[in-house]
Design a protein around this motif. Structure first.
Motif, PDB file in Angstrom:
ATOM      1  N   GLY A 134      63.783  24.572  54.972  1.00 11.33           N
ATOM      2  CA  GLY A 134      63.130  23.749  55.832  1.00 11.33           C
ATOM      3  C   GLY A 134      61.998  24.518  56.587  1.00 11.33           C
ATOM      4  N   GLY A 135      61.446  23.667  57.610  1.00 12.53           N
ATOM      5  CA  GLY A 135      60.212  24.204  58.322  1.00 12.53           C
ATOM      6  C   GLY A 135      59.203  23.170  58.643  1.00 12.53           C
ATOM      7  N   SER A 136      59.663  21.828  58.613  1.00 12.75           N
ATOM      8  CA  SER A 136      58.872  20.969  59.164  1.00 12.75           C
ATOM      9  C   SER A 136      57.714  20.490  58.021  1.00 12.75           C
ATOM     10  N   TRP A 137      57.631  21.179  56.792  1.00 17.03           N
ATOM     11  CA  TRP A 137      56.764  21.193  55.881  1.00 17.03           C
ATOM     12  C   TRP A 137      55.519  21.720  56.250  1.00 17.03           C
ATOM     13  N   ARG A 138      55.523  22.618  57.111  1.00 16.58           N
ATOM     14  CA  ARG A 138      54.633  23.660  57.407  1.00 16.58           C
ATOM     15  C   ARG A 138      54.651  25.060  57.557  1.00 16.58           C
ATOM     16  N   THR A 139      55.874  25.466  57.699  1.00 16.38           N
ATOM     17  CA  THR A 139      56.397  26.882  57.607  1.00 16.38           C
ATOM     18  C   THR A 139      57.401  27.053  56.768  1.00 16.38           C
TER      19      THR A 139
ATOM     20  N   VAL B  98      69.933  21.707  46.394  1.00 15.55           N
ATOM     21  CA  VAL B  98      70.521  21.874  47.916  1.00 15.55           C
ATOM     22  C   VAL B  98      69.342  22.133  48.850  1.00 15.55           C
ATOM     23  N   GLY B  99      69.091  21.558  50.061  1.00 13.32           N
ATOM     24  CA  GLY B  99      68.330  21.690  51.116  1.00 13.32           C
ATOM     25  C   GLY B  99      68.613  21.655  52.614  1.00 13.32           C
ATOM     26  N   HIS B 100      67.795  22.403  53.226  1.00 11.78           N
ATOM     27  CA  HIS B 100      68.156  22.095  54.685  1.00 11.78           C
ATOM     28  C   HIS B 100      66.922  21.630  55.392  1.00 11.78           C
ATOM     29  N   SER B 101      67.057  20.572  56.062  1.00 11.30           N
ATOM     30  CA  SER B 101      65.935  20.198  56.984  1.00 11.30           C
ATOM     31  C   SER B 101      64.807  19.244  56.254  1.00 11.30           C
ATOM     32  N   ALA B 102      63.604  19.983  56.375  1.00 10.57           N
ATOM     33  CA  ALA B 102      62.537  19.332  55.440  1.00 10.57           C
ATOM     34  C   ALA B 102      62.769  19.744  53.811  1.00 10.57           C
ATOM     35  N   GLY B 103      63.322  20.494  53.665  1.00  9.32           N
ATOM     36  CA  GLY B 103      63.875  20.922  52.585  1.00  9.32           C
ATOM     37  C   GLY B 103      64.873  19.975  51.822  1.00  9.32           C
ATOM     38  N   ALA B 104      65.902  19.378  52.905  1.00 12.19           N
ATOM     39  CA  ALA B 104      66.704  18.374  52.387  1.00 12.19           C
ATOM     40  C   ALA B 104      66.067  17.326  51.842  1.00 12.19           C
TER      41      ALA B 104
ATOM     42  N   THR C  93      55.646  14.508  61.372  1.00 12.79           N
ATOM     43  CA  THR C  93      55.735  13.631  60.362  1.00 12.79           C
ATOM     44  C   THR C  93      54.427  12.883  60.082  1.00 12.79           C
ATOM     45  N   ARG C  94      53.596  12.671  61.029  1.00 14.74           N
ATOM     46  CA  ARG C  94      52.219  12.250  61.000  1.00 14.74           C
ATOM     47  C   ARG C  94      51.395  13.158  60.319  1.00 14.74           C
ATOM     48  N   ALA C  95      51.393  14.321  60.547  1.00 13.65           N
ATOM     49  CA  ALA C  95      50.938  15.647  59.840  1.00 13.65           C
ATOM     50  C   ALA C  95      51.238  15.419  58.190  1.00 13.65           C
ATOM     51  N   ALA C  96      52.423  15.375  58.023  1.00 14.23           N
ATOM     52  CA  ALA C  96      53.014  15.618  56.810  1.00 14.23           C
ATOM     53  C   ALA C  96      52.856  14.329  55.775  1.00 14.23           C
TER      54      ALA C  96
END
Length: 290
Positions: free
Chosen positions: A68-73, A137-143, A183-186
């Motif tokens: 994960g990382g909010s799709w930005r990190t 398998v994923g965590h947060s944004a990765g999930a 979410t708006r950025a992604a």
């Protein structure tokens, strides 16, 4: 070591730093570093496998782990602790990087995730893996990424049949309207906003799912896992939710690391589910695993 780990987490240090200081699972080893699955510098992945394998044993089931990382990190190097932990339990494990916001928006990170899965399928045999038995398998944004690739047939097409299971850790699956900067950025500007939500793709024939969440998560609320499980269950899909009372948003993934496994059986639960859905034979974990 425990005090150092706690200090790093309290300071919100990047997981790359966390990964560099926590003890590693000796039963898992890095097999491939920085293998390109595309032309972009971030379209690379690392592969992990068990350090010891029975000679002549059957090909290993595969886990593709999306961080994960909010799709930005995020970087794949920060999740070696997860790759080794899962590999030590008898899996071939891929940890891919993917393109990030603001360079890209939806659906580029899903295109990358699907490309990484295809690369793994095409190269699994030479690394001792079974390309027909994959768990995402994923965590947060990765999930989120894992759920979309597992549930939405646009990304893998017929190859989705190889996905035998989905495990989401603290995943956002139902987050409309886009009411925050992340979410708006992604996802802002997506032509079909409902088509960005995993819950809208729950349907008969989807892979079994295990949705794990920390009850203390104040970043991604547990209703995301509950609602996705409800939608999948209504479609006749085996979907399970497990909440960990003492964990928050970051703690659910750092619980995969050796010093923090006593907080909750996250690793044990992932491994048991992945073995079940892939038909893998039980494998004793290394002595330090919990």
């Amino acid at each position: 070591m425990a005090m150092l780990v706690s200090a790093l987490l309290a300071a919100c240090s990047p997981l790359r730093t966390f990964n560099s200081v926590v003890p590693k699972d000796k039963g898992g080893q890095l097999l491939v570093r920085g293998e390109a699955y595309g032309a972009h510098p971030r379209q690379q992945l690392d592969m992990y496998g068990p350090r010891q394998r029975a000679r002549g044993g059957e090909p290993l089931p595969i886990i593709v782990f999306f961080y994960g990382g909010s799709w930005r990190t995020g970087t794949r190097e920060g999740y070696g602790f997860a790759g080794r932990a899962l590999a030590a339990n008898g899996f071939l494990v891929a940890v891919p990087d993917y393109r990030l916001v603001p360079e890209v928006r939806f659906p580029a990170f899903l295109e990358d995730g699907a490309a990484a899965v295809r690369w793994v399928r095409a190269n699994a045999a030479r690394l001792g893996g079974d390309p027909s038995r994959i768990v995402l398998v994923g965590h947060s944004a990765g999930a989120y990424n894992a759920a979309m690739i597992a549930l939405d047939p646009r990304w893998l097409g017929d190859e989705r049949a190889a996905v035998k299971g989905l495990v989401g850790l603290a995943g956002p699956y139902d987050f409309l309207p886009l009411d925050g900067p992340v979410t708006r950025a992604a996802f802002g500007g997506a032509a079909d906003l409902p088509g960005t939500q995993p819950i809208n793709f729950a349907s008969k024939g989807d892979p079994p799912s295990l949705l794990l969440h920390g009850a203390r998560d104040t970043l991604v609320y547990t209703r995301n896992s509950r609602e996705l499980a409800r939608r999948l269950g209504a479609a006749g899909v085996d979907a399970r939710v497990k909440l960990y009372p003492e964990l928050g948003h970051v703690g659910i993934v750092t619980a995969l690391a050796r010093p923090l496994r006593g907080r909750a059986p996250v690793l044990r639960d992932i491994v048991a589910f992945a073995r079940e859905v892939t038909g893998a034979a039980p494998r004793p974990p290394e002595r330090s695993a919990s």
